[in-house]
Design a protein around this motif. Structure first.
Motif, short mmCIF file in Angstrom:
data_model
loop_
_atom_site.label_atom_id
_atom_site.label_comp_id
_atom_site.label_asym_id
_atom_site.label_seq_id
_atom_site.Cartn_x
_atom_site.Cartn_y
_atom_site.Cartn_z
N GLY A 1 1.00 -10.83 -4.24
CA GLY A 1 1.35 -9.59 -4.92
C GLY A 1 0.60 -8.32 -4.31
N VAL A 2 -0.34 -8.32 -3.67
CA VAL A 2 -1.01 -7.18 -3.07
C VAL A 2 -1.55 -7.02 -1.71
N LYS A 3 -1.13 -5.81 -1.19
CA LYS A 3 -1.78 -5.86 0.34
C LYS A 3 -3.26 -4.75 -0.05
N ASP B 1 -6.15 3.15 -1.33
CA ASP B 1 -4.91 2.20 -1.23
C ASP B 1 -5.07 1.19 -0.14
N MET C 1 -1.56 2.64 -8.26
CA MET C 1 -1.52 1.96 -6.87
C MET C 1 -0.14 2.14 -6.41
N SER C 2 -0.08 2.51 -5.19
CA SER C 2 1.41 2.54 -4.56
C SER C 2 2.10 1.43 -4.66
N ARG D 1 2.33 -1.58 -1.85
CA ARG D 1 1.39 -2.57 -1.87
C ARG D 1 1.65 -3.94 -2.41
N ILE D 2 2.49 -3.75 -3.36
CA ILE D 2 2.95 -4.80 -4.39
C ILE D 2 4.12 -5.70 -3.85
#
Ligand code: ATP
Ligand code: MG
Lengths: 499, 317
Positions: free
Chosen positions: A18-20, A218, B1-2, B5-6
């Motif tokens: 779910g996340v980078k 980010d 959070m952008s 990224r999700i």
């Protein structure tokens, strides 16, 4: 300093479900420098460092350490190669002693089998006193305060004699005295040619000990600069993408409200010594003091988490008996603990379930939890506190340290208590979010609530509180109003110079 | 959070949530291909009936294991309950039922108090209870089986509704109710919280001792209920009837993905675990694998299933 590098991390990519977390990050260090790593909560700092220590495997990218391709599959191998790390979340074994923890897995041996306890103890004692901590090294770690555990973590990393040491928010729970010792140690290490990567949200510290700084945002690198070329505002701009206005909220001009909480002669053997104070509606009462002064213990005693040997707690002038946390909560007292991993959160549960844990009784209809109401509450606090997570159903253990801290706060804000005790509320929280939390605290106080804030950060205590109490070895040694308080006055009381 | 990224779908997550379902699917296919009889409706219904008793126990076990405990006494409590149903058959169906349930729950209460107030480790406390309850049963029955159950209860063990065994229906209902309790009630949420972090739960205003005790009472109640079904199925009560059942229950829970360290898991997983083990038993019988070999195969499959889960969990790093 030459332009040679000891460490290069190139094009690192790391994704979690779910996340980078890291998106093509490049980062390098020179030998003998103290290199700061800055970024908002969830920017990817800890993840990058865990990749360096081989606790995580990157999806792609390469690491070059001392001119060699660094390919280690586990932290022990990385340690042997010369990389020591102090993790943001502690990794001590609670049931083992301080010495055993420091040398875990690397015990010195007599002959070839027996553990050399004498050497181990001497070594540990030396390391800890170098950090200004005098504790019995045979004590079990679970009996130590969070700050003391932090010192043990630092000692553990130092004992590895690593060439490159990563410190992930080592000062988040420490007070100035311990921080001075730590900085002394860092300077010594630097003069010995060791390289240090330093992560902190306290920007003053960066100017004090760091040579260069790399900023992440980010999951991407924003840039690397020499610290002397920067000022605080530019640093913040690089981190959050904008400048911050006024940091501390205005104090309310309204007159102090009624006395809500009164603590009378609370005593707990060996920890709290005859403590009395009052707190009034509409005020933020700061509690300052050195590590081990008994601040957390005082909060726990009021909240019914620990039993007391004597004294009384009064709410609205009536004596109340609080012998377990549930009683305190029913009396509308909330307590956000400093130790988020051990006490504040249920790591395996989702953000939503953690936020709603203390208010479940209010979310029940016909015996069932109302998912919609629960979701509303969680969504609201995610937004108010800007918790960065892929969703409210994401387990909190997958959140960055600062975001976990926000979940702890959210849980108690959701409870809407009349008396809120916050123990190190901004531990690990980035500069932008800190300002918002101060504003929120002020807003709650203006609604007539009592906020009691325990904090090790002097500027924070002074900037936010209406009144400050100072503790020293289980006693209150000073009380100041906002207009008269200074760092010197607090320090004098905190060290016991003035009683 | 952008947002970039999700990402939503994720393979690792999918495998974690549905991995055991996949195993079940494969097992089902293999059985269907190897043994033609396997897919016959009678056989499938028969499997559902065969797994009901151990399934109900496993669901109770799930509650305890999520709190971070374990309950070795389930088999003994089940057996004791068969004795009560058979022993009190003279009093009529309802009183016998109530007595069997009440005493089973009383055992759970004792276990809960031993674990919470006595600070005994769950393993030891329930090991003691396991032995003691069998002893009480043997004393009560003088070591003999008691034949017969109350008039009017036999449908619990032998009845069918529209061709579906009543046992199967009871198991299904138990699973549904347990699922609701765990996922939608305060007690359920507290059970997960306590299993995840006791001190954190206490500081959130949860009475940890009560939650844990409730889990043991639920486990014992379901064991007692399973015992009532079993007694009516076999038409007998016997003090040793449940020996070894605790191990099957623990295996089902573990295969179903509930971690023995507490705080995670759920009823759906356990039901899948129970079905996997049930199909395996049925299949090994169908293809005439001798009893001793069956044990080897079953043991191996349990280990492989749990091993696969732990590898899966570690690979995510
Ligand atoms: N074990 C994990 N599982 C899933 N997601 C994770 C995990 N660890 C980190 N993340 C995610 O990766 C991102 C970066 O997290 P990281 O911990 O590196 O941030 P950080 O910069 O150290 O923040 P903080 O200042 O709050 O400590 C976050 O969005 C976080 O949710
Ligand atoms: Mg971090």
């Amino acid at each position: 300093m030459t332009d040679q590098t000891i460490l290069q991390m190139k094009n690192i990519v790391k994704t979690f479900p779910g996340v980078k977390a890291l998106d093509n990050v490049t980062f390098s260090c020179r030998p003998g420098e103290v290199h700061a790593l800055l970024g908002e909560n969830g920017a990817g700092k800890s993840t990058l460092m865990k990749i360096l220590s081989a606790a995580y495997r990157p999806d792609s990218g390469e690491i070059i350490f001392k001119n060699e391709l660094f390919k280690h599959s586990n932290p022990i191998a990385a340690q042997k190669a010369g990389i020591g790390i102090i993790y943001q979340e502690f990794n001590l074994v609670p049931h083992m002693s301080v010495v055993e923890n420091i040398f875990l897995g690397r015990e010195p041996l007599i002959g070839c089998k027996l553990i050399d306890y004498r050497t181990m103890r001497d070594e540990a004692q030396k390391l800890l006193s170098g950090l200004g901590l005098t504790i019995d090294v045979n004590q079990k770690v679970k009996n130590l305060s969070v700050a003391q555990q932090q010192m043990v973590e630092i000692a553990k990393a130092l004992s590895m004699n690593a060439e490159l040491i990563v410190m992930d928010e080592p000062t988040a729970t420490l007070t100035d005295r311990e921080i001075e010792f730590l900085f002394g140690t860092i300077r010594t290490l630097r003069s010995q040619g060791k390289t240090i990567i330093y992560i902190s949200h306290r920007l003053e510290e960066i100017f004090e000990v760091c040579d260069r700084v790399t900023i992440l945002k980010d999951g991407k690198t924003v840039g690397t600069e020499n610290v002397p070329d920067l000022d605080k505002d530019r640093m913040i701009k690089m981190m959050v993408g904008r400048t911050l206005g006024e940091y501390y909220p205005d104090r309310s001009t309204a007159r102090k409200g009624d006395k809500v909480l009164e603590v009378r002669n609370i005593t707990r053997k060996g920890v709290l010594n005859d403590i009395s104070f009052s707190a009034y509606a509409g005020e933020i009462l700061g509690i300052s003091g050195l590590v081990g002064a008994g601040r957390t213990e005082l909060a726990r005693a009021i909240f019914g988490a620990d039993s007391i040997d004597g004294g009384a707690v009064l709410i609205d002038e009536n004596e109340v008996k609080i012998n377990e946390p549930l009683k305190a909560i029913r009396l509308n007292i909330g307590f956000a603990t400093e130790d988020r991993k051990g006490q504040g959160l249920i790591l395996g549960l989702s953000v939503r379930k953690n936020i709603s844990l203390a208010i479940l009784p209010q979310l029940i209809k016909y015996g069932l939890i109302q998912p919609k109401k629960e979701k509303e509450v969680a969504d609201r606090y995610m937004k108010i506190l800007k918790i960065a997570a892929p969703g409210i159903d994401y387990p909190v253990k997958g959140l960055s340290g600062g975001n976990q801290q926000k979940v702890v706060l959210a849980k108690w804000l959701a409870k809407d208590c009349r008396i809120i005790i916050l123990d190190e509320p901004t531990r690990g929280i980035d500069v932008g979010a800190k300002a918002e939390i101060y504003n929120l605290m002020r807003k709650l106080a203006d609604q007539g609530k009592v906020i009691i804030m325990i904090s090790s950060e002097l500027p924070e205590v002074i900037g936010v509180s209406d009144r400050v109490l100072v503790m020293h070895s289980g006693k209150i040694t000073g009380a100041f109003n906002a207009d008269e308080v200074t760092e010197e006055k607090i320090m004098k009381c905190a060290t016991g110079e003035v009683a | 959070m952008s947002t970039e990224r999700i990402s939503r779908f994720n393979k690792a997550h999918f495998l974690e949530d549905y991995g055991m379902l996949l195993v079940l699917g494969v097992l089902f296919l293999v059985c269907a291909i190897v043994s033609p009889y396997f897919l016959k409706p009678e056989n499938l219904l028969n499997i559902t009936r065969q797994i009901s008793v151990s399934g109900i126990i496993s669901i109770g076990m799930t509650f305890v294991i999520i709190t971070g405990g374990i309950d070795l006494s389930v088999g003994s409590v089940l057996a004791f309950s068969t004795l009560m149903i058979a022993g009190f058959k003279g009093m009529g169906a309802f009183p016998a039922f109530v007595i069997a349930m009440a005493l089973s729950m009383a055992f759970g209460l004792v276990t809960g108090i031993l674990v919470t107030k006595g600070k005994l480790q769950a393993f030891i406390a329930t090991l003691g209870m396991m032995t003691a309850v069998v002893g009480i049963g043997l004393t009560y029955s003088h070591g003999h089986p008691i034949i017969g159950t109350p008039e009017g209860l036999s449908f619990l063990g032998q009845g069918k509704v529209l061709g579906i065994p009543v046992q199967t229906i009871l198991f299904t209902l138990t699973a549904i109710i347990a699922g609701i309790v765990l996922n939608r009630t305060r007690l359920g949420r507290y059970i997960y919280a306590v299993g995840g972090n006791e001190e954190g739960s206490r500081l959130s205003g949860i009475r940890v001792d009560r939650v844990k005790t409730a889990a043991y009472v639920i486990s014992s109640a379901l064991s007692g209920f399973a015992g009532i079904i079993m007694a009516n199925h076999l038409n007998v009560g016997e003090a040793n009837l449940g020996s070894g059942m605790e191990l099957d229950a623990i295996a089902s829970v573990a295969v179903g993905g509930t971690s023995l360290s507490g705080g995670r898991g759920g009823v759906v997983g356990t039901v899948i675990g129970v079905i996997i083990i049930g199909i395996l038993n049925n299949f090994l019988n169908l293809i005439n694998v001798p009893g001793y070999t069956q044990k080897i195969v079953k043991g191996a499959i349990i280990i492989i299933a749990v091993l696969a889960q732990s590898l899966q969990a570690n690979r995510k790093k």
